[in-house]
Enzyme design. Structure first.
Site, PDB file in Angstrom:
ATOM      1  N   HIS A  10       0.796  -1.232   0.000  1.00  0.00           N
ATOM      2  CA  HIS A  10       0.000   0.000   0.000  1.00  0.00           C
ATOM      3  C   HIS A  10       0.831   1.285   0.000  1.00  0.00           C
ATOM      4  O   HIS A  10       0.559   2.209  -0.766  1.00  0.00           O
ATOM      5  CB  HIS A  10      -0.970  -0.008   1.184  1.00  0.00           C
ATOM      6  N   CYS A  42      -7.164  -6.469   5.116  1.00  0.00           N
ATOM      7  CA  CYS A  42      -8.440  -6.194   5.789  1.00  0.00           C
ATOM      8  C   CYS A  42      -9.565  -7.057   5.242  1.00  0.00           C
ATOM      9  O   CYS A  42     -10.614  -7.203   5.876  1.00  0.00           O
ATOM     10  CB  CYS A  42      -8.808  -4.718   5.638  1.00  0.00           C
TER      11      CYS A  42
HETATM   12  C1  LIG Z   1      -5.444  -9.321   8.558  1.00  0.00           C
HETATM   13  C2  LIG Z   1      -5.181  -7.837   8.464  1.00  0.00           C
HETATM   14  C3  LIG Z   1      -6.231  -6.947   8.447  1.00  0.00           C
HETATM   15  C4  LIG Z   1      -5.989  -5.566   8.367  1.00  0.00           C
HETATM   16  N1  LIG Z   1      -7.054  -4.711   8.335  1.00  0.00           N
HETATM   17  C5  LIG Z   1      -6.840  -3.372   8.217  1.00  0.00           C
HETATM   18  C6  LIG Z   1      -7.938  -2.478   8.118  1.00  0.00           C
HETATM   19  O1  LIG Z   1      -9.106  -2.877   8.104  1.00  0.00           O
HETATM   20  N2  LIG Z   1      -7.676  -1.146   8.028  1.00  0.00           N
HETATM   21  C7  LIG Z   1      -6.392  -0.671   8.020  1.00  0.00           C
HETATM   22  O2  LIG Z   1      -6.207   0.557   7.895  1.00  0.00           O
HETATM   23  N3  LIG Z   1      -5.325  -1.516   8.115  1.00  0.00           N
HETATM   24  C8  LIG Z   1      -5.526  -2.841   8.224  1.00  0.00           C
HETATM   25  N4  LIG Z   1      -4.464  -3.702   8.313  1.00  0.00           N
HETATM   26  C9  LIG Z   1      -3.097  -3.165   8.384  1.00  0.00           C
HETATM   27  C10 LIG Z   1      -2.524  -2.936   6.985  1.00  0.00           C
HETATM   28  O3  LIG Z   1      -2.583  -4.113   6.226  1.00  0.00           O
HETATM   29  C11 LIG Z   1      -1.080  -2.462   7.072  1.00  0.00           C
HETATM   30  O4  LIG Z   1      -1.051  -1.298   7.853  1.00  0.00           O
HETATM   31  C12 LIG Z   1      -0.557  -2.209   5.678  1.00  0.00           C
HETATM   32  O5  LIG Z   1      -0.382  -3.422   5.002  1.00  0.00           O
HETATM   33  C13 LIG Z   1       0.752  -1.437   5.667  1.00  0.00           C
HETATM   34  O6  LIG Z   1       1.132  -1.245   4.344  1.00  0.00           O
HETATM   35  P1  LIG Z   1       2.668  -1.062   3.944  1.00  0.00           P
HETATM   36  O7  LIG Z   1       2.681  -0.911   2.458  1.00  0.00           O
HETATM   37  O8  LIG Z   1       3.278   0.000   4.769  1.00  0.00           O
HETATM   38  O9  LIG Z   1       3.384  -2.396   4.400  1.00  0.00           O
HETATM   39  P2  LIG Z   1       3.163  -3.924   4.034  1.00  0.00           P
HETATM   40  O10 LIG Z   1       1.763  -4.193   3.674  1.00  0.00           O
HETATM   41  O11 LIG Z   1       3.747  -4.686   5.170  1.00  0.00           O
HETATM   42  O12 LIG Z   1       4.056  -4.134   2.731  1.00  0.00           O
HETATM   43  C14 LIG Z   1       5.445  -4.113   2.768  1.00  0.00           C
HETATM   44  C15 LIG Z   1       5.978  -4.724   1.494  1.00  0.00           C
HETATM   45  O13 LIG Z   1       7.398  -4.667   1.550  1.00  0.00           O
HETATM   46  C16 LIG Z   1       7.926  -5.894   1.037  1.00  0.00           C
HETATM   47  N5  LIG Z   1       9.264  -6.064   1.608  1.00  0.00           N
HETATM   48  C17 LIG Z   1       9.616  -6.071   2.919  1.00  0.00           C
HETATM   49  N6  LIG Z   1      10.938  -6.227   3.062  1.00  0.00           N
HETATM   50  C18 LIG Z   1      11.448  -6.322   1.814  1.00  0.00           C
HETATM   51  C19 LIG Z   1      12.761  -6.499   1.295  1.00  0.00           C
HETATM   52  N7  LIG Z   1      13.820  -6.600   2.095  1.00  0.00           N
HETATM   53  N8  LIG Z   1      12.912  -6.570  -0.048  1.00  0.00           N
HETATM   54  C20 LIG Z   1      11.844  -6.466  -0.882  1.00  0.00           C
HETATM   55  N9  LIG Z   1      10.585  -6.295  -0.451  1.00  0.00           N
HETATM   56  C21 LIG Z   1      10.393  -6.219   0.878  1.00  0.00           C
HETATM   57  C22 LIG Z   1       6.917  -6.934   1.480  1.00  0.00           C
HETATM   58  O14 LIG Z   1       6.981  -8.090   0.666  1.00  0.00           O
HETATM   59  C23 LIG Z   1       5.597  -6.184   1.330  1.00  0.00           C
HETATM   60  O15 LIG Z   1       5.023  -6.380   0.051  1.00  0.00           O
HETATM   61  C24 LIG Z   1      -4.670  -5.084   8.356  1.00  0.00           C
HETATM   62  C25 LIG Z   1      -3.602  -5.996   8.362  1.00  0.00           C
HETATM   63  C26 LIG Z   1      -3.860  -7.353   8.407  1.00  0.00           C
HETATM   64  C27 LIG Z   1      -2.711  -8.301   8.386  1.00  0.00           C
END
Ligand SMILES: Cc1cc2nc3c(=O)[nH]c(=O)nc-3n(C[C@H](O)[C@H](O)[C@H](O)COP(=O)(O)OP(=O)(O)OC[C@H]3O[C@@H](n4cnc5c(N)ncnc54)[C@H](O)[C@@H]3O)c2cc1C
Ligand SMILES: NC(=O)c1ccc[n+]([C@@H]2O[C@H](COP(=O)([O-])OP(=O)(O)OC[C@H]3O[C@@H](n4cnc5c(N)ncnc54)[C@H](O)[C@@H]3O)[C@@H](O)[C@H]2O)c1
Length: 445
Positions: A10, A42
């Site tokens: 995201h 989510c």
């Molecule tokens: C079951 C569940 C339900 C949720 N429900 C909600 C909700 O209803 N509302 C809400 O606001 N939030 C919700 N969340 C929280 C939300 O999913 C997270 O806050 C969100 O995914 C954060 O997004 P991000 O892109 O920062 O990180 P992430 O989604 O953790 O993505 C990080 C990315 O980085 C990649 N990555 C990591 N390290 C490396 C590396 N060394 N090299 C290459 N790639 C790497 C990973 O593969 C991943 O694709 C929920 C989470 C879960 C698990």
């Protein structure tokens, strides 16, 4: 300028789209170790609980979308190390090939992973975590096994409560554990959380609060029992949901980090290294309730912080307005939303707060059908009277919109007295002339 985005979920997607859509001419490289992108966790409980049949629509972007806009995107490729001095990243493909990419600006969007409690027996089969799509698939496959009947969910926060509902919807026996005395204890005060507890118990979920898991026992390599400080329970499956930890290992010793390991950023998403930005769950975020930086892992924050980083790197200085950690949950049709601090969370953060509670029907009193009770609490600072939090609970879906007004009030540092005479519309189908939000504010001591 060459901009490398590590992590394409995201936060990384939002940053890349902002750059590609608004600032053409840059070279954008996107790298992720996963095979998919944009998975909405989510939706996991909704899908695994079969409120929707298939997970396909839980993805909203694919690599081709970014290639079409001119980005280079590398999936199933892990960044293993970053040389922040030389501005070079080292990466490894799924087949083991290693390569390097240079950058002018770097966006770290590596997100978070579930906290893994290293209890005795933690490596037994049948012990799961929920973050990635693949982890959702694994839990879904377990739910399909007839021999998996009794499920322990550890952590009654958002993920635990949602997956407990999903397991129940799939006809399983569910035991829900939390160290705290209620579910959702980080988001709601006890009087609100108890309403959710009643809802869970009413739907047959066995609640074990104030109970800490101490050991997992198994037979033939698979978990068969969970042991807590209060008892031992036979189970066929364990799902751990005790919070997230930031995936910040790549920054280790090179960027300033917060007490929980998240990468410290300013309101432009810039880290302690001016050429490196961090966004989403890997980074800190400014809380307007706390009036300081903290850690709040939410997809909504991830998207916003990605947009902010994209504009700042693209050349439009943009300061994030901060967040309130606004959130919501809907379990068996019972909805709760909150923003900012609960009384308990405010006190823990060192704020002296008071609160005002009220309860009323959602629609005008003379409408007797589908007119649900709404419970509201507004939390405000005693001395300044600035609003620092609100909680709403009801079977009525309207509370989902109402909480956003409190979010803006906290962002704009409004006082409870300013809310008391706010112009809120009145239409019997939706509310009363004495709106419960107004009355709660008017009643504030
Ligand atoms: C079951 C569940 C339900 C949720 N429900 C909600 C909700 O209803 N509302 C809400 O606001 N939030 C919700 N969340 C929280 C939300 O999913 C997270 O806050 C969100 O995914 C954060 O997004 P991000 O892109 O920062 O990180 P992430 O989604 O953790 O993505 C990080 C990315 O980085 C990649 N990555 C990591 N390290 C490396 C590396 N060394 N090299 C290459 N790639 C790497 C990973 O593969 C991943 O694709 C929920 C989470 C879960 C698990
Ligand atoms: N609807 C939503 O907005 C939504 C849904 C799912 C996840 N999320 C976000 O994803 C992140 C992770 O969610 P989560 O549910 O894993 O975390 P959480 O912080 O919501 O809940 C974790 C729960 O685990 C409990 N806990 C911690 N250690 C424990 C232990 N050793 N034994 C028993 N209980 C223990 C805590 O008391 C807490 O209630 C959070 O930031 C959450 O807000 C949001």
């Amino acid at each position: 300028m060459k901009i490398v985005v590590i992590g394409t979920n995201h936060a990384g997607i939002a940053a890349a789209n902002t750059l590609l859509d608004h600032y053409p001419g840059h070279e954008i490289v996107m790298i992720d170790r996963n095979s998919n992108m944009s998975y909405l966790g989510c939706g996991t409980a909704i899908w695994v609980g079969r409120q929707i049949e298939k997970p396909d629509e839980l993805f909203y972007a694919k690599p081709e979308d970014f290639e079409a806009k001119g980005a280079k995107i590398l999936t199933e490729t892990e960044v293993t190390e970053i040389d922040f001095k030389q501005k070079v990243i080292h990466a490894k493909t799924k087949s083991g090939e290693t390569f390097v990419e240079t950058y002018d600006k770097l966006i770290l969007a590596t997100g978070s992973r579930p906290i893994i409690p290293k209890l005795p027996g933690h490596d037994l089969e049948g012990i799961h975590f929920l973050k990635l799509f693949q982890e959702g698939q694994a839990v879904d496959a377990e739910f399909a096994k007839p021999e998996v009947q009794r499920i322990a969910v550890i952590g009654a926060g958002y993920i635990g409560t949602e997956i407990a509902e999903a397991a129940k919807r799939r006809g399983k026996e569910v035991l829900l554990f939390d160290a705290e005395s209620t579910s959702l204890a980080s988001y709601y005060d006890e009087t609100f959380a108890k309403e959710m507890d009643q809802n869970l118990a009413h739907h047959g979920i066995e609640l074990h609060f104030g109970e800490l898991a101490t050991e997992f026992k198994g037979s033939d390599g698979r978990v068969t029992q969970i042991v807590t400080n209060k008892g031992a329970y036979d189970v066929d499956l364990v799902i751990n949901c005790i919070g997230f930890t930031a995936n910040s290992a790549l920054a280790k010793d090179n960027l300033a980090t917060f007490k929980n390991g998240a990468i410290k950023v300013d309101k432009h998403q810039q880290t302690s290294n001016p050429d490196v930005y961090a966004v989403g769950d890997v980074a800190t975020i400014y809380s307007n309730a706390l009036q300081d930086f903290t850690y709040i892992a939410l997809a909504s924050n991830a998207v916003r912080s990605g947009i902010v980083a994209g504009h700042n790197i693209g050349g439009t200085p943009l300061e994030a307005p901060g967040v309130q950690g606004s959130n919501g949950i809907s379990i068996f049709g019972f909805h709760m939303t909150s923003t900012g601090f609960s009384v308990k969370a405010a006190q823990k953060a060192g704020l002296e707060v008071a609160y005002s509670d009220f309860e009323d029907k959602q629609k005008a009193w003379f409408l007797h059908e589908d007119n649900d009770t709404v419970k509201i609490r507004i939390v405000y600072e005693k001395e300044s009277r600035r609003v620092v939090g609100a909680q709403l609970a009801s079977y009525s879906e309207i509370i989902a919109g109402n909480i956003n007004m409190f979010s803006l009030a906290i962002q704009d540092q409004k006082t409870i007295d300013e809310l008391a005479l706010l112009d809120l519309f009145f239409l019997p189908h939706f509310n009363s002339p004495y709106n419960y939000m107004t009355v709660a504010a008017l009643n504030a001591k």
